[in-house]
Design a protein around this motif. Sequence first.
Motif, PDB file in Angstrom:
ATOM      1  N   VAL A 167      -6.134  -0.968   9.355  1.00 31.16           N
ATOM      2  CA  VAL A 167      -7.388  -1.442   9.965  1.00 31.16           C
ATOM      3  C   VAL A 167      -7.411  -2.970   9.992  1.00 31.16           C
ATOM      4  CG1 VAL A 167      -9.894  -1.571   9.627  1.00 31.16           C
ATOM      5  CG2 VAL A 167      -8.722   0.638   9.536  1.00 31.16           C
ATOM      6  N   CYS A 168      -6.999  -3.612   8.899  1.00 28.78           N
ATOM      7  CA  CYS A 168      -6.935  -5.085   8.878  1.00 28.78           C
ATOM      8  C   CYS A 168      -5.999  -5.620   9.963  1.00 28.78           C
ATOM      9  CB  CYS A 168      -6.434  -5.581   7.524  1.00 28.78           C
ATOM     10  SG  CYS A 168      -7.669  -5.531   6.222  1.00 28.78           S
ATOM     11  N   LEU A 169      -4.926  -4.883  10.221  1.00 30.86           N
ATOM     12  CA  LEU A 169      -3.962  -5.316  11.246  1.00 30.86           C
ATOM     13  C   LEU A 169      -4.465  -4.996  12.650  1.00 30.86           C
ATOM     14  CD1 LEU A 169      -0.721  -4.069   9.449  1.00 30.86           C
ATOM     15  CD2 LEU A 169      -1.246  -6.464   9.962  1.00 30.86           C
ATOM     16  N   GLU A 170      -5.650  -4.375  12.728  1.00 29.09           N
ATOM     17  CA  GLU A 170      -6.227  -3.937  14.006  1.00 29.09           C
ATOM     18  C   GLU A 170      -5.245  -3.046  14.764  1.00 29.09           C
ATOM     19  OE1 GLU A 170      -8.762  -7.355  15.753  1.00 29.09           O
ATOM     20  OE2 GLU A 170      -7.371  -8.265  14.326  1.00 29.09           O
ATOM     21  N   ALA A 171      -4.598  -2.157  13.984  1.00 32.84           N
ATOM     22  CA  ALA A 171      -3.580  -1.271  14.566  1.00 32.84           C
ATOM     23  C   ALA A 171      -4.216  -0.337  15.589  1.00 32.84           C
ATOM     24  CB  ALA A 171      -2.902  -0.463  13.471  1.00 32.84           C
ATOM     25  N   VAL A 172      -3.449  -0.080  16.638  1.00 31.94           N
ATOM     26  CA  VAL A 172      -3.880   0.814  17.706  1.00 31.94           C
ATOM     27  C   VAL A 172      -3.051   2.089  17.628  1.00 31.94           C
ATOM     28  CG1 VAL A 172      -3.957   1.112  20.226  1.00 31.94           C
ATOM     29  CG2 VAL A 172      -4.564  -1.095  19.185  1.00 31.94           C
TER      30      VAL A 172
ATOM     31  N   CYS B  79      -9.462   8.409   0.846  1.00 34.35           N
ATOM     32  CA  CYS B  79      -8.633   7.620  -0.060  1.00 34.35           C
ATOM     33  C   CYS B  79      -7.260   7.300   0.519  1.00 34.35           C
ATOM     34  CB  CYS B  79      -8.465   8.375  -1.373  1.00 34.35           C
ATOM     35  SG  CYS B  79      -7.795  10.028  -1.108  1.00 34.35           S
ATOM     36  N   ALA B  80      -7.026   7.582   1.807  1.00 38.01           N
ATOM     37  CA  ALA B  80      -5.703   7.360   2.404  1.00 38.01           C
ATOM     38  C   ALA B  80      -5.293   5.900   2.234  1.00 38.01           C
ATOM     39  CB  ALA B  80      -5.722   7.742   3.881  1.00 38.01           C
ATOM     40  N   ASP B  81      -4.135   5.675   1.618  1.00 40.35           N
ATOM     41  CA  ASP B  81      -3.798   4.303   1.227  1.00 40.35           C
ATOM     42  C   ASP B  81      -3.231   3.438   2.345  1.00 40.35           C
ATOM     43  OD1 ASP B  81      -4.640   4.236  -1.473  1.00 40.35           O
ATOM     44  OD2 ASP B  81      -2.959   5.524  -2.007  1.00 40.35           O
ATOM     45  N   SER B  82      -2.742   4.045   3.430  1.00 42.08           N
ATOM     46  CA  SER B  82      -2.217   3.194   4.500  1.00 42.08           C
ATOM     47  C   SER B  82      -3.329   2.694   5.420  1.00 42.08           C
ATOM     48  CB  SER B  82      -1.154   3.938   5.326  1.00 42.08           C
ATOM     49  OG  SER B  82      -1.748   4.930   6.143  1.00 42.08           O
TER      50      SER B  82
ATOM     51  N   PHE C  89       3.045   7.936   8.170  1.00 40.76           N
ATOM     52  CA  PHE C  89       1.844   7.222   8.627  1.00 40.76           C
ATOM     53  C   PHE C  89       0.979   8.118   9.517  1.00 40.76           C
ATOM     54  CE2 PHE C  89       4.493   3.621   7.505  1.00 40.76           C
ATOM     55  CZ  PHE C  89       3.580   2.778   6.906  1.00 40.76           C
ATOM     56  N   GLY C  90       1.643   8.827  10.419  1.00 43.98           N
ATOM     57  CA  GLY C  90       0.882   9.696  11.316  1.00 43.98           C
ATOM     58  C   GLY C  90       0.088  10.726  10.536  1.00 43.98           C
ATOM     59  N   GLY C  91       0.706  11.282   9.507  1.00 41.08           N
ATOM     60  CA  GLY C  91       0.031  12.268   8.677  1.00 41.08           C
ATOM     61  C   GLY C  91      -1.100  11.654   7.871  1.00 41.08           C
ATOM     62  N   ASN C  92      -0.856  10.481   7.309  1.00 37.68           N
ATOM     63  CA  ASN C  92      -1.869   9.817   6.502  1.00 37.68           C
ATOM     64  C   ASN C  92      -3.109   9.490   7.335  1.00 37.68           C
ATOM     65  OD1 ASN C  92      -2.193   6.867   4.454  1.00 37.68           O
ATOM     66  ND2 ASN C  92      -2.242   8.945   3.698  1.00 37.68           N
ATOM     67  N   VAL C  93      -2.876   9.014   8.564  1.00 37.42           N
ATOM     68  CA  VAL C  93      -3.992   8.637   9.432  1.00 37.42           C
ATOM     69  C   VAL C  93      -4.691   9.879  10.001  1.00 37.42           C
ATOM     70  CG1 VAL C  93      -4.612   7.499  11.602  1.00 37.42           C
ATOM     71  CG2 VAL C  93      -3.059   6.366   9.996  1.00 37.42           C
TER      72      VAL C  93
ATOM     73  N   ALA D 203       0.834  -1.207   0.000  1.00 35.70           N
ATOM     74  CA  ALA D 203       0.000   0.000   0.000  1.00 35.70           C
ATOM     75  C   ALA D 203       0.871   1.262   0.000  1.00 35.70           C
ATOM     76  CB  ALA D 203      -0.931   0.002   1.211  1.00 35.70           C
ATOM     77  N   CYS D 204       1.930   1.250   0.812  1.00 38.76           N
ATOM     78  CA  CYS D 204       2.820   2.421   0.882  1.00 38.76           C
ATOM     79  C   CYS D 204       3.467   2.697  -0.466  1.00 38.76           C
ATOM     80  CB  CYS D 204       3.920   2.209   1.922  1.00 38.76           C
ATOM     81  SG  CYS D 204       3.313   2.152   3.595  1.00 38.76           S
TER      82      CYS D 204
END
Lengths: 291, 164
Positions: A128-133, A120-123, A110-114, A95-96
């Motif tokens: 979300v699939c990785l259940e990132a916190v 349309c943010a690609d990261s 990543f911080g900026g993208n989130v 994705a990156c």
Amino acid sequence: MAKFDYVLAKTLEDAVHLLNEPNIRSIPLAGGTDIYVAIRVNPIWFDRLVDIRRIPELSQITQEGDVVSLGAAVTFSHAIANPILQKVAPFLVEACSTIGGPAVRNCGTFGGNVSNAAACADSLPALVCLEAVAHLRSPKGKRQLKVEDLVTGPHETKIESGELLTHFTFKVPPEKARSCFIKIGRREAQSISRLSIAVIGAVDSTGMVDYIRVCPGAAVATPVRFPHVEAVLLGKKPDEEIITAAAEQLVVDMIVSTGRRWSTEYKEITLKAIAERSLTKIFLEDGQHVN
Amino acid sequence: MLINFNLNHKPVSVDAPADITLLALLRDRFKLTGTKEACEVGECGACSVLLDGELVNSCLVAAPSVMGRNVVTIEGIHAEDGGPNDLQRNFIEKGAVQCGFCIPGMVLAGEALLSIKSDPSRLEIREALAGNLCRCTGYMQIVDAIETTAKARAEKHHPEKRED
């Protein structure tokens, strides 16, 4: 006179302090790839940029046991070249590599993208699939929120003013899992996602799906998993028929979420196709192995 | 605010407003107009420069954020005698330059690639140029120029193993 000020934060504590100085609206600056575009079209909504790019711990990718930590100021170029992410989250790396061109990937984080939280943010789908916190810090202390819950709408998050997104953590996906990210853009490079999808899944010793996460990008208002779609697959043998059923369920759920819009005619066909293609890739072809 | 950094390998110090971009700093303060101003939203690559060796769009970089760092613009890319270097000569020889507006960015994107990859494939060259738009050439001649330079440099540094 300058329309806004700039200050370099040397440490995490320094950054949190600077972001919360009274009577001065401060926002964090990392890669600048969204902020400098936004201030060309929007009125300036801050008094000062707090540059967080040189705080060492924000640019780290580490793994301790089965938990991976990803700094908020890690750039996409850094992520693409990182052996830990290549091993445990190949679809995130994929994705990156679809984001912008090299110059944008060298700066964008990543911080900026989130926190920019573009639809349309690609990261986002892979995170979300990785259940990132997401880990946030403010003078009040630290708090954690799942990325899926952090993003509340296009360009809207639960990050409060004065709060700094420091890093993400996620658990290493199960062994034997395979992942895939597909992006539909107007051209191969330097393009904004029209639609995308991240999937990660695994089968048990009898060939039945025992792990599956599905998150499309730019399909609904926020990047979320689709539990009904995952339920179609769980416990089943992932053959063509089940994969098609899951893809059709995804389209139904998208329309339930968004209603029929001007773009639905395009999106229902395209989302079904990339859902089938990605699920086929991980279950029936050579999807990227995790671990 | 006072910004100290290395510009084209020389230390410089400049007093500039905090709200300008690196692009504005280079063009307006240093009169280095080889760095082109075009889309100003990171789409076209005309303003590409090297920041600590990495390709960046200078229109998206806060000028004060280059404090203490190394910035190389097209004016910093040349042969020892001040004329065009091997990559720039190959751009001319391969017909990669027509109107020339995108070329400073293209050359810097080429140098950024060659600094990390001595034997790039044509696909890798195209990926390295993905953020640099050219309306004239159709890109093939630009890819040719970078490919030819990579091969010649590899031969110069490793005359014994051509494939490396």
